[in-house]
Write a protein that holds these residues in place. Sequence first.
Motif, PDB file in Angstrom:
ATOM      1  N   GLN A  60       0.824  -1.236  -0.086  1.00  0.00           N
ATOM      2  CA  GLN A  60       0.030   0.010  -0.021  1.00  0.00           C
ATOM      3  C   GLN A  60       0.989   1.195  -0.093  1.00  0.00           C
ATOM      4  N   GLU A  64       1.318   3.863  -3.312  1.00  0.00           N
ATOM      5  CA  GLU A  64       1.014   5.437  -3.373  1.00  0.00           C
ATOM      6  C   GLU A  64       2.292   6.247  -3.721  1.00  0.00           C
ATOM      7  N   ARG A  65       3.377   5.718  -3.295  1.00  0.00           N
ATOM      8  CA  ARG A  65       4.729   6.425  -3.325  1.00  0.00           C
ATOM      9  C   ARG A  65       5.017   6.545  -5.144  1.00  0.00           C
ATOM     10  N   GLU A  68       2.810   8.601  -6.910  1.00  0.00           N
ATOM     11  CA  GLU A  68       3.257  10.105  -6.876  1.00  0.00           C
ATOM     12  C   GLU A  68       4.141  10.210  -7.736  1.00  0.00           C
ATOM     13  N   ASP A 181      -7.199   6.292  -8.071  1.00  0.00           N
ATOM     14  CA  ASP A 181      -6.418   6.080  -6.803  1.00  0.00           C
ATOM     15  C   ASP A 181      -5.983   4.848  -6.781  1.00  0.00           C
ATOM     16  N   ALA A 182      -5.223   4.548  -5.820  1.00  0.00           N
ATOM     17  CA  ALA A 182      -4.378   3.022  -5.639  1.00  0.00           C
ATOM     18  C   ALA A 182      -5.462   1.918  -5.460  1.00  0.00           C
TER      19      ALA A 182
END
Length: 235
Positions: A60, A64-65, A68, A181-182
């Motif tokens: 998770q 996200e990283r 980005e 989103d993720a």
Amino acid sequence: MEQHCKDVISCPVGKTDCPLIAEIERLKEQYEHLKKEYDRVAALSQCDPLTGIFNFQYLQVSLEREMERTRRTGFPLAVIMIDLDYFKKINDTYGHQAGNAALRWVSRLWRDSIRVNDILCRYGGEEFTLILPATSLRKAVLTAHRLRTILADAGFEFDGREIRLTASFGVEVYKATDKFDADEFIKRADKYLLEAKTKGRNCVCSQQDEGTDAGSEVLPEERAALFITRWQISG
């Protein structure tokens, strides 16, 4: 730096064998021990205890990283969802020890077959997720086919018996212009995984790649930022 600090410390009462300096040294050693223990626990919190690869929590955070990073650099990000085919039969036929050994073996097999900047995680049960930074859909699909072939061609042995394993793969890509989103990213890859299982398993499914492969390579400066620490698989 530490040596310099130690040199300027002097006993306030002028004793050669100063209890204050001895206490400072003791606290310093205690600090180093606690720091090592903290680093060990932090590493374990990112690892799946059975397979030694990264766990769902690390997945998770990493996803996200990397999403980005894609928005910032423009490099596409690929995700591969993987499910071992008919894995319940292994547990039912050979026992859960065989199943656990198979999961460790598969994790090691795939971990040794990917780039250092790729992130292999155990999603749960017999499911895995592979995050491929700076990778186009076409290259991610090729990677999935390669991992599928490696597994299908390799023989896993347990107690002198060979157990054949295969897996199904679902591939999706995230571009800088995408808005999902993720969670949605994983759902999209999982949809293609379900399609692969529906089609008979031991195959790879993805959307048609309508883009080009330009910009999918990792530049030297980006490669340095993509490197991650791998936790070694025990056993």
